[in-house]
Design a protein around this motif. Sequence first.
Motif, PDB file in Angstrom:
ATOM      1  N   ILE A   1       0.842  -1.194   0.000  1.00 42.23           N
ATOM      2  CA  ILE A   1       0.000   0.000   0.000  1.00 42.23           C
ATOM      3  C   ILE A   1       0.883   1.251   0.000  1.00 42.23           C
ATOM      4  N   ARG A   2       1.896   1.260   0.849  1.00 37.00           N
ATOM      5  CA  ARG A   2       2.815   2.411   0.867  1.00 37.00           C
ATOM      6  C   ARG A   2       3.505   2.572  -0.477  1.00 37.00           C
ATOM      7  N   TYR A   3       3.933   1.468  -1.061  1.00 33.89           N
ATOM      8  CA  TYR A   3       4.565   1.516  -2.384  1.00 33.89           C
ATOM      9  C   TYR A   3       3.594   2.095  -3.415  1.00 33.89           C
ATOM     10  N   ALA A   4       2.362   1.619  -3.376  1.00 31.50           N
ATOM     11  CA  ALA A   4       1.349   2.056  -4.345  1.00 31.50           C
ATOM     12  C   ALA A   4       1.070   3.550  -4.229  1.00 31.50           C
ATOM     13  N   PHE A   5       0.894   4.028  -3.025  1.00 32.39           N
ATOM     14  CA  PHE A   5       0.532   5.435  -2.838  1.00 32.39           C
ATOM     15  C   PHE A   5       1.745   6.373  -2.876  1.00 32.39           C
ATOM     16  N   ASP A   6       2.852   5.976  -2.281  1.00 32.92           N
ATOM     17  CA  ASP A   6       3.992   6.884  -2.150  1.00 32.92           C
ATOM     18  C   ASP A   6       4.980   6.823  -3.308  1.00 32.92           C
ATOM     19  N   ILE A   7       5.151   5.666  -3.908  1.00 35.19           N
ATOM     20  CA  ILE A   7       6.157   5.518  -4.967  1.00 35.19           C
ATOM     21  C   ILE A   7       5.545   5.641  -6.357  1.00 35.19           C
ATOM     22  N   ILE A   8       4.497   4.847  -6.622  1.00 31.01           N
ATOM     23  CA  ILE A   8       3.930   4.896  -7.981  1.00 31.01           C
ATOM     24  C   ILE A   8       2.681   5.763  -8.069  1.00 31.01           C
ATOM     25  N   LYS A   9       2.334   6.410  -6.964  1.00 30.09           N
ATOM     26  CA  LYS A   9       1.336   7.490  -6.923  1.00 30.09           C
ATOM     27  C   LYS A   9      -0.075   7.091  -7.348  1.00 30.09           C
ATOM     28  N   ALA A  10      -0.474   5.880  -7.002  1.00 33.66           N
ATOM     29  CA  ALA A  10      -1.865   5.476  -7.239  1.00 33.66           C
ATOM     30  C   ALA A  10      -2.781   6.305  -6.339  1.00 33.66           C
TER      31      ALA A  10
ATOM     32  N   LYS B   1      -9.419  -6.280   5.278  1.00 36.28           N
ATOM     33  CA  LYS B   1     -10.163  -5.313   6.074  1.00 36.28           C
ATOM     34  C   LYS B   1      -9.263  -4.694   7.163  1.00 36.28           C
ATOM     35  N   SER B   2      -8.352  -5.489   7.715  1.00 39.46           N
ATOM     36  CA  SER B   2      -7.498  -5.002   8.806  1.00 39.46           C
ATOM     37  C   SER B   2      -6.524  -3.921   8.357  1.00 39.46           C
ATOM     38  N   VAL B   3      -6.243  -3.835   7.051  1.00 37.33           N
ATOM     39  CA  VAL B   3      -5.338  -2.786   6.553  1.00 37.33           C
ATOM     40  C   VAL B   3      -6.101  -1.631   5.915  1.00 37.33           C
ATOM     41  N   GLY B   4      -7.436  -1.663   6.006  1.00 36.99           N
ATOM     42  CA  GLY B   4      -8.226  -0.522   5.577  1.00 36.99           C
ATOM     43  C   GLY B   4      -9.094  -0.699   4.352  1.00 36.99           C
ATOM     44  N   PHE B   5      -9.027  -1.840   3.673  1.00 40.96           N
ATOM     45  CA  PHE B   5      -9.889  -2.040   2.506  1.00 40.96           C
ATOM     46  C   PHE B   5     -11.343  -2.096   2.942  1.00 40.96           C
ATOM     47  N   GLN B   6     -12.213  -1.527   2.103  1.00 40.46           N
ATOM     48  CA  GLN B   6     -13.647  -1.514   2.363  1.00 40.46           C
ATOM     49  C   GLN B   6     -14.388  -2.142   1.183  1.00 40.46           C
ATOM     50  N   GLU B   7     -15.488  -2.814   1.489  1.00 38.07           N
ATOM     51  CA  GLU B   7     -16.314  -3.374   0.415  1.00 38.07           C
ATOM     52  C   GLU B   7     -16.962  -2.249  -0.366  1.00 38.07           C
ATOM     53  N   ILE B   8     -17.082  -2.460  -1.675  1.00 32.49           N
ATOM     54  CA  ILE B   8     -17.730  -1.441  -2.495  1.00 32.49           C
ATOM     55  C   ILE B   8     -19.093  -1.904  -2.988  1.00 32.49           C
ATOM     56  N   GLY B   9     -19.562  -3.033  -2.460  1.00 35.48           N
ATOM     57  CA  GLY B   9     -20.913  -3.487  -2.767  1.00 35.48           C
ATOM     58  C   GLY B   9     -21.038  -4.243  -4.068  1.00 35.48           C
TER      59      GLY B   9
ATOM     60  N   ARG C   1      -8.741   3.943  -0.787  1.00 33.02           N
ATOM     61  CA  ARG C   1      -8.365   5.201  -1.440  1.00 33.02           C
ATOM     62  C   ARG C   1      -7.218   5.844  -0.675  1.00 33.02           C
ATOM     63  N   ARG C   2      -6.387   6.547  -1.408  1.00 33.38           N
ATOM     64  CA  ARG C   2      -5.293   7.305  -0.781  1.00 33.38           C
ATOM     65  C   ARG C   2      -5.840   8.182   0.347  1.00 33.38           C
ATOM     66  N   THR C   3      -6.967   8.818   0.098  1.00 34.19           N
ATOM     67  CA  THR C   3      -7.536   9.736   1.086  1.00 34.19           C
ATOM     68  C   THR C   3      -8.001   9.009   2.349  1.00 34.19           C
ATOM     69  N   ASP C   4      -8.217   7.688   2.272  1.00 28.30           N
ATOM     70  CA  ASP C   4      -8.627   6.916   3.448  1.00 28.30           C
ATOM     71  C   ASP C   4      -7.452   6.618   4.373  1.00 28.30           C
ATOM     72  N   THR C   5      -6.232   6.801   3.877  1.00 27.11           N
ATOM     73  CA  THR C   5      -5.044   6.413   4.634  1.00 27.11           C
ATOM     74  C   THR C   5      -4.266   7.583   5.195  1.00 27.11           C
ATOM     75  N   GLY C   6      -4.611   8.799   4.798  1.00 23.90           N
ATOM     76  CA  GLY C   6      -3.824   9.954   5.189  1.00 23.90           C
ATOM     77  C   GLY C   6      -2.606  10.143   4.313  1.00 23.90           C
TER      78      GLY C   6
ATOM     79  N   SER D   1      -1.107  13.547   2.186  1.00 24.57           N
ATOM     80  CA  SER D   1      -0.150  14.561   2.599  1.00 24.57           C
ATOM     81  C   SER D   1       1.246  14.295   2.053  1.00 24.57           C
ATOM     82  N   SER D   2       1.529  13.037   1.649  1.00 22.27           N
ATOM     83  CA  SER D   2       2.841  12.713   1.096  1.00 22.27           C
ATOM     84  C   SER D   2       2.872  12.827  -0.414  1.00 22.27           C
ATOM     85  N   GLN D   3       1.758  13.198  -0.992  1.00 25.66           N
ATOM     86  CA  GLN D   3       1.692  13.301  -2.454  1.00 25.66           C
ATOM     87  C   GLN D   3       2.475  14.524  -2.911  1.00 25.66           C
ATOM     88  N   SER D   4       3.254  14.359  -3.974  1.00 27.74           N
ATOM     89  CA  SER D   4       3.990  15.496  -4.508  1.00 27.74           C
ATOM     90  C   SER D   4       3.971  15.510  -5.996  1.00 27.74           C
TER      91      SER D   4
END
Length: 177
Positions: free
Chosen positions: A110-119, A138-146, A166-171, A174-177
């Motif tokens: 997840i960190r790689y996805a959001f911080d390195i490859i900017k998903a 679920k324990s790492v933050g994934f939510q069902e989308i129905g 979503r990136r916004t679900d993890t905080g 703020s590391s996006q550049s």
Amino acid sequence: MIMLRLRQYKACDGDTIVSWCKDKTAFYQWTADRYDHYPITGEDMNAQYHSFAYADNFYEMTAFDETGIVGHLILRFTDEEKKTLRFGFVIVDDTKRGMGYGKEMLQLAIRYAFDIIKAETITLGVFENNLPAYHCYKSVGFQEIGKTEVYRIQDEEWNCRELMLRRTDTGAESSQS
């Protein structure tokens, strides 16, 4: 304390990774309908990945610790804008399941996805008959989308739940550049 790292998948990882599926059910929970036979070999896995070798939207990753490789997953962009990334083929060494390795591997990915490859969004599917994986996601933050997709596997219908983070679900925004 688990100290995992992620690296690019190597062809020599294949035999070990496929050995973690001890039966057909575990195999199809891992691969869905992406292979036409069971069991597969490391060579089968490498051939599958080789077809994506020059794609700039497909990342095969291996998790390892001081004992060797302990997990594996792929990441692939599903859109041309490279904002939505899908995790797939998520698996942990069967002797290490239930010990936190899956959670740690997912957190690294997840960190790689959001911080390195900017998903911006990560999706994945999990079969309803794979509750340990579902709870791990679920324990790492994934939510069902129905959304549920139905697969025909081993002459049965398997429901696959769609999950999203979503990136916004993890905080991480703020590391996006």
